[in-house]
Design an enzyme around this catalytic site. Structure first.
Site, PDB file in Angstrom:
ATOM      1  N   LYS A 162       1.806   4.676  -4.292  1.00 34.86           N
ATOM      2  CA  LYS A 162       1.300   3.388  -4.731  1.00 34.86           C
ATOM      3  C   LYS A 162       1.173   3.379  -6.256  1.00 34.86           C
ATOM      4  O   LYS A 162       0.603   4.298  -6.858  1.00 34.86           O
ATOM      5  CB  LYS A 162      -0.058   3.098  -4.100  1.00 34.86           C
ATOM      6  CG  LYS A 162      -0.012   2.886  -2.593  1.00 34.86           C
ATOM      7  CD  LYS A 162       0.633   1.566  -2.233  1.00 34.86           C
ATOM      8  CE  LYS A 162       0.535   1.272  -0.760  1.00 34.86           C
ATOM      9  NZ  LYS A 162       1.120  -0.035  -0.397  1.00 34.86           N
ATOM     10  N   LYS A 264       7.286  -5.716   8.710  1.00 34.61           N
ATOM     11  CA  LYS A 264       5.952  -5.462   9.249  1.00 34.61           C
ATOM     12  C   LYS A 264       5.782  -6.297  10.515  1.00 34.61           C
ATOM     13  O   LYS A 264       5.578  -7.521  10.427  1.00 34.61           O
ATOM     14  CB  LYS A 264       4.878  -5.838   8.234  1.00 34.61           C
ATOM     15  CG  LYS A 264       4.673  -4.843   7.095  1.00 34.61           C
ATOM     16  CD  LYS A 264       3.509  -5.311   6.229  1.00 34.61           C
ATOM     17  CE  LYS A 264       2.963  -4.179   5.360  1.00 34.61           C
ATOM     18  NZ  LYS A 264       3.874  -3.821   4.287  1.00 34.61           N
TER      19      LYS A 264
END
Length: 361
Positions: A162, A264
């Site tokens: 991240k 997703k």
């Protein structure tokens, strides 16, 4: 159909450029009809899906549709709600997490009725296992390297870091030190969660191109498709995730905005819908990668089945179970050496989730 609320704390906060995730809340739903029961999960994540209140309102609106939902799934498993009447589908049109739970539960029930795993309902020859990546949250360079080495020691050969929380120089340092620590055989990705403007993103791609990154995920805000298209072909592939909350898949593909599309199931409205998106993506020459929204075991398991339908799928973001302090049930899809085996019992995982909401129709 009935639902049971749940709340799960994360074992550790997950820092992203979009904010910190500490807790996941949602509902387990159960569809019982024709002597079988199916279980699905709705775990909304605002920004990607509807709110928790809107999710629960949608689930309550279809509470009496068990038989209709199973009949619709049996008619067209790849589009399991397509033949259901509008009174059933309308409350789910703008609530993807609720739709995910309903579609998952209907397909789980159908798989149990027919004695077939979910992946076999959605593809002719699904893979028996799928590769997965480890996700490393925002932290100092030293902490990021330590987490990376722990992941490699656990058998992961793909790491997603991240970025975008701090300044670009800090992130470049983090990625450079991780690359030096893990070597060239480990696949490395970066996920900015839309944190950069165009100038910063261009600087990032230039700086990271020498680190042999597999891709940079969502470098720009979700709606900036032309900006993402302009970043392609500069030495680092561009993956889009949040852009699917601001544009359709067709819009993203038409804009030539991505080399990789993050699929997703929770945000797209169900496992079958996610499989359809993956197939459209492959047809356009873009690689799909399946990830969760840090879901509980039922949704995470359904996502593994989705990934199994994609030929030669890249490592997916499905190794998220250890992010939770506790889970709803023992994990049917544990990670072993960077790989997850696809459950071969009927439905999503046989009777693994029956105790979550009671047995029997």
């Amino acid at each position: 159909m009935n639902r049971r609320p749940f709340a799960l704390d994360l074992d550790r906060s997950l820092g992203t450029a979009a904010g910190t995730i500490d807790r996941r809340e949602g509902d387990i739903v159960r569809i019982g009809s024709a002597g079988v029961t199916g279980v699905g999960e709705a775990t909304p994540l605002p920004g990607w899906t509807e709110s928790l209140d809107d999710c629960r309102a949608a689930l309550d609106a279809v509470a009496d549709a068990d038989g209709t939902l199973l009949e619709a799934a049996a008619a067209t498993p790849l589009e399991p709600l397509s033949t259901a009447p509008p009174v059933v589908t309308a409350p789910l049109d703008d609530t993807p997490a609720a739709r995910h739970a309903v579609e998952s539960a209907a397909l789980d029930a159908l798989g149990r009725l027919e004695g077939r795993p979910l992946a076999s309902l959605l593809a002719d020859a699904p893979a028996p296992s799928v590769p997965v990546n480890a996700t490393l949250g925002d932290a100092s360079p030293e902490e990021t390297v330590a987490a990376a080495l722990d992941a490699v020691d656990a058998g992961f050969d793909c790491l997603k870091v991240k970025v975008g929380v701090g300044d670009l120089d800090r992130d470049v340092t983090r990625l450079r030190t991780v690359r030096a620590a893990v070597g060239s055989d480990v696949t490395l990705r970066a996920d900015a969660n839309g944190a950069w403007d165009r100038e910063t993103a261009e600087e990032a791609v230039e700086a990271l191109s020498s680190l042999d990154l597999s891709y940079v995920e969502q470098p720009l805000p979700a709606a900036d498709l032309s900006g993402h298209a302009g970043l392609r072909g500069r030495g680092v592939d561009i993956a889009l995730d949040e852009s699917l909350t601001a544009a359709t898949v067709a819009d993203v593909l038409a804009a030539d905005a991505a080399d990789v599309l993050v699929v997703k199931p929770m945000a797209l409205g169900g496992p079958a819908r996610a499989v359809g998106v993956a197939r459209d993506t492959l047809g356009a020459g873009v690689d799909p990668v399946v990830t969760t929204t840090v879901d509980a075991a039922p949704a995470r398991t359904a996502a593994v089945h989705v990934a199994a339908t994609i030929p030669d799928v890249r490592p997916c973001g499905l190794a998220t179970g250890d992010a939770l302090e506790t889970d709803l049930a023992p994990d049917p899809v544990p990670v072993e050496a960077g790989t997850v085996a696809v459950p071969d019992g009927p439905g999503v995982a046989g009777d693994a989730f029956d105790d979550l909401i009671g047995r029997g129709p």
